[in-house]
Enzyme design. Structure first.
Site, PDB file in Angstrom:
ATOM      1  N   LYS A  48       0.854  -1.185   0.000  1.00 27.13           N
ATOM      2  CA  LYS A  48       0.000   0.000   0.000  1.00 27.13           C
ATOM      3  C   LYS A  48       0.884   1.227   0.000  1.00 27.13           C
ATOM      4  O   LYS A  48       2.040   1.155   0.434  1.00 27.13           O
ATOM      5  CB  LYS A  48      -0.874   0.015   1.256  1.00 27.13           C
ATOM      6  CG  LYS A  48      -2.091   0.880   1.118  1.00 27.13           C
ATOM      7  CD  LYS A  48      -3.185   0.158   0.344  1.00 27.13           C
ATOM      8  CE  LYS A  48      -4.454   0.948   0.212  1.00 27.13           C
ATOM      9  NZ  LYS A  48      -5.532   0.114  -0.333  1.00 27.13           N
TER      10      LYS A  48
HETATM   11  P1  NAD Z   1     -12.911   7.848  -2.569  1.00 31.00           P
HETATM   12  O1  NAD Z   1     -11.894   8.856  -2.204  1.00 31.00           O
HETATM   13  O2  NAD Z   1     -13.351   7.726  -3.976  1.00 31.00           O
HETATM   14  O3  NAD Z   1     -14.240   8.063  -1.670  1.00 31.00           O
HETATM   15  C1  NAD Z   1     -14.211   8.137  -0.272  1.00 31.00           C
HETATM   16  C2  NAD Z   1     -15.589   8.595   0.182  1.00 31.00           C
HETATM   17  O4  NAD Z   1     -15.627   8.556   1.620  1.00 31.00           O
HETATM   18  C3  NAD Z   1     -15.937  10.034  -0.207  1.00 31.00           C
HETATM   19  O5  NAD Z   1     -17.299  10.119  -0.561  1.00 31.00           O
HETATM   20  C4  NAD Z   1     -15.699  10.803   1.076  1.00 31.00           C
HETATM   21  O6  NAD Z   1     -16.455  12.009   1.170  1.00 31.00           O
HETATM   22  C5  NAD Z   1     -16.174   9.783   2.081  1.00 31.00           C
HETATM   23  N1  NAD Z   1     -15.729  10.059   3.434  1.00 31.00           N
HETATM   24  C6  NAD Z   1     -14.501  10.449   3.851  1.00 31.00           C
HETATM   25  N2  NAD Z   1     -14.520  10.673   5.159  1.00 31.00           N
HETATM   26  C7  NAD Z   1     -15.781  10.399   5.583  1.00 31.00           C
HETATM   27  C8  NAD Z   1     -16.426  10.447   6.821  1.00 31.00           C
HETATM   28  N3  NAD Z   1     -15.770  10.833   7.895  1.00 31.00           N
HETATM   29  N4  NAD Z   1     -17.756  10.098   6.897  1.00 31.00           N
HETATM   30  C9  NAD Z   1     -18.418   9.709   5.793  1.00 31.00           C
HETATM   31  N5  NAD Z   1     -17.843   9.642   4.578  1.00 31.00           N
HETATM   32  C10 NAD Z   1     -16.555   9.995   4.489  1.00 31.00           C
HETATM   33  O7  NAD Z   1     -12.342   6.455  -2.031  1.00 31.00           O
HETATM   34  P2  NAD Z   1     -12.678   4.979  -2.523  1.00 31.00           P
HETATM   35  O8  NAD Z   1     -11.683   4.588  -3.541  1.00 31.00           O
HETATM   36  O9  NAD Z   1     -14.131   4.861  -2.819  1.00 31.00           O
HETATM   37  O10 NAD Z   1     -12.334   4.138  -1.210  1.00 31.00           O
HETATM   38  C11 NAD Z   1     -13.270   4.017  -0.128  1.00 31.00           C
HETATM   39  C12 NAD Z   1     -12.827   2.871   0.783  1.00 31.00           C
HETATM   40  O11 NAD Z   1     -12.771   1.664   0.020  1.00 31.00           O
HETATM   41  C13 NAD Z   1     -11.446   3.029   1.401  1.00 31.00           C
HETATM   42  O12 NAD Z   1     -11.451   2.426   2.683  1.00 31.00           O
HETATM   43  C14 NAD Z   1     -10.559   2.231   0.463  1.00 31.00           C
HETATM   44  O13 NAD Z   1      -9.368   1.788   1.068  1.00 31.00           O
HETATM   45  C15 NAD Z   1     -11.481   1.080   0.129  1.00 31.00           C
HETATM   46  N6  NAD Z   1     -11.158   0.383  -1.111  1.00 31.00           N
HETATM   47  C16 NAD Z   1     -11.075   1.051  -2.296  1.00 31.00           C
HETATM   48  C17 NAD Z   1     -10.799   0.344  -3.467  1.00 31.00           C
HETATM   49  C18 NAD Z   1     -10.776   1.001  -4.819  1.00 31.00           C
HETATM   50  O14 NAD Z   1     -10.687   0.269  -5.815  1.00 31.00           O
HETATM   51  N7  NAD Z   1     -10.908   2.304  -4.928  1.00 31.00           N
HETATM   52  C19 NAD Z   1     -10.555  -1.036  -3.397  1.00 31.00           C
HETATM   53  C20 NAD Z   1     -10.665  -1.694  -2.172  1.00 31.00           C
HETATM   54  C21 NAD Z   1     -10.963  -0.967  -1.030  1.00 31.00           C
END
Ligand code: NAD
Length: 451
Positions: free
Chosen positions: A142
């Site tokens: 990561k």
């Molecule tokens: P992103 O940046 O696209 O979206 C994150 C979202 O979370 C946004 O809408 C943001 O406003 C919201 N957020 C942040 N702080 C918050 C809070 N305190 N309360 C409520 N909402 C809040 O990120 P993403 O890529 O969608 O990733 C989201 C999660 O999924 C993370 O934990 C990431 O590690 C995990 N993840 C992502 C992927 C991927 O392919 N992008 C893969 C596996 C896991």
């Protein structure tokens, strides 16, 4: 004031604060953005706890466990960026490679102000188990930069991405370590990373995944993590006699993962009755249109810009009556203080480490079925693997083929873990960790890396 203008103002006031060297001068926007009451433990403690529990059940030797508890390599770099205020700001960048027994390291890159080495370490370890659970030929890694991308100009975001790649490229590469998007990064960020890597090594699309379609990205990658979450829901639903078309759900975090999970759940006929992001939440028993909201967010808006529904603070989202709760924001958001307020019967973890161990116990006592992050959100890395495999051959599959293959791999992972859990009478999370750890140990021993 428009959202853009207010972001610009927040950014300027943040820069002023830093100029004066006064950390206590946080802008009002900072206060508004402060996450709701967060976990009693760190992401690292969460992952360590679950690892420890599974390792004990597997009766892993202490020396083997200590190899698996620590990272293979941890790189920390300095990212100095000259910004529009004329000053150079220094951010910290990290790349942690946890374990590479099963193949090249693989894992996302996060741009977020709370990124630190401990968090990146935890997320890297999670990737090791995740890739093994879903049978991908990868290790776990990561990366992250402790910067708030919302406060950067696009040119500054690009400078951060390029500078990060310049500093860490020596430990990356298609056969060494392959980054992908995560919180605060997207296909555009991957394009900049690929381009920067290419300046040093020649055109190498397989050096990162999650790229735009125009740059050898894979069809289906953008939606893959959300789609995978929905495949997991469909596998788990019969255990609670849930029919997708009659299901209500709530999504916490409406970024890449949350917005795609919501749109695909909606395609099955399920109804989104609550949704929130960092700036607020909305609730509507009549339903919130996930496609409409995704368009609002794509146009630069927030969840609270949706026309309709009742506004509520982000931390009250958990209390909305629904069948399925999908955390898709940050780690530790279901914790000791709020787990008993959760109304859903099922949690499908789109985010990484959203549930602390204490909260997990509370949910188990309440009879909530939890589909854990280590398998529930593996759709992204599965399609990243497809993208990498396509790039290595400069070949492209159509979206249907990608989605069908994704479905097969997700269903297989669920069924294997579910069978293991039923056989040993343990929750899906414990069974999933056991599955992942066992496969990594076997690979490490067979290589002769450990005895
Ligand atoms: P992103 O940046 O696209 O979206 C994150 C979202 O979370 C946004 O809408 C943001 O406003 C919201 N957020 C942040 N702080 C918050 C809070 N305190 N309360 C409520 N909402 C809040 O990120 P993403 O890529 O969608 O990733 C989201 C999660 O999924 C993370 O934990 C990431 O590690 C995990 N993840 C992502 C992927 C991927 O392919 N992008 C893969 C596996 C896991």
């Amino acid at each position: 004031m428009t959202k853009e203008a207010s972001r610009e103002e927040a950014r300027r006031s943040d820069q002023d604060g830093r100029q004066k060297g006064d950390d206590s001068q946080k802008s009002q926007k900072d206060e508004e953005r402060r996450p709701p009451q967060r976990a009693e433990v760190s992401n690292y403690e969460i992952v360590s706890h679950y690892f420890g529990k599974a390792a004990e059940r597997l009766e892993l030797e202490d020396d083997v466990a200590s190899v698996l508890r620590s990272s293979y390599r941890e790189v920390q770099v300095q990212i100095p960026i000259k910004q529009s205020d004329g000053k150079t700001h220094v951010y910290a960048g990290y790349r942690v490679q946890h374990n590479g027994a099963r193949g090249p390291y693989k894992g996302g890159i996060r741009f977020h102000p709370e990124v630190d080495l401990d968090e990146v370490r935890a997320l890297a370890e999670l990737m090791t188990w995740k890739t093994a659970i879903v049978s991908l030929p990868y290790g776990g890694a990561k990366g992250g930069v402790n910067v708030d991308p919302k406060r950067l100009e696009p040119s500054e975001r690009q400078a951060v991405a390029r500078s990060f790649m310049d500093k860490v490229e020596k430990v990356l590469g298609p056969m060494r370590d392959v980054p992908a998007p995560d919180v605060g990064t997207n296909a555009q960020t991957m394009a900049w990373l690929m381009d920067e890597y290419g300046k040093l090594h020649g055109h190498t699309p397989a050096c990162v995944t999650g790229k735009p379609i125009a740059l050898e990205g894979s069809y289906g990658r953008e939606a893959a993590t959300g789609r995978g979450v929905v495949y997991m829901f469909r596998e788990a639903a019969p255990q609670l006699d849930m029919k997708p078309s009659e299901t209500t759900f709530v999504v916490q975090g409406f970024g890449n993962v949350g917005s795609w999970a919501a749109r695909i759940m909606q395609q099955l006929g399920a109804k989104m009755v609550g949704v929130g992001d960092a700036d607020g939440a909305i609730h509507s028993d009549e339903g919130i249109d996930a496609d409409k909201l995704a368009q609002i967010v794509a146009d630069g808006g927030d969840v609270s810009d949706y026309d309709g529904g009742e506004r509520l603070p982000s931390e009250d989202l958990i209390e909305i009556d629904c069948d399925v709760f999908i955390p898709a924001a940050l780690g530790g958001m279901i914790h000791k203080q709020n787990a008993d307020r959760l109304k859903a019967r099922m949690v499908v973890e789109g985010a990484n480490s959203p549930t602390t161990p204490a909260a997990d116990d509370i949910l188990a006592d309440k009879g909530v079925l939890v589909v854990p992050d280590v398998m529930a959100n593996s759709g992204g890395v599965v399609v990243s693997y497809f993208e990498w495999a396509q790039n290595l051959q400069h070949f492209r599959w159509d979206e249907r083929e990608v989605n069908d293959r994704l479905g097969r791999m997700m269903r297989k992972a669920f069924r294997e873990v579910n069978a293991r859990g039923k056989e040993s009478g343990v929750p899906l999370r414990v069974a999933a960790y056991e599955q992942g750890i066992e496969r990594v140990v076997e690979a490490a021993k067979t290589r002769g890396y450990i005895d």
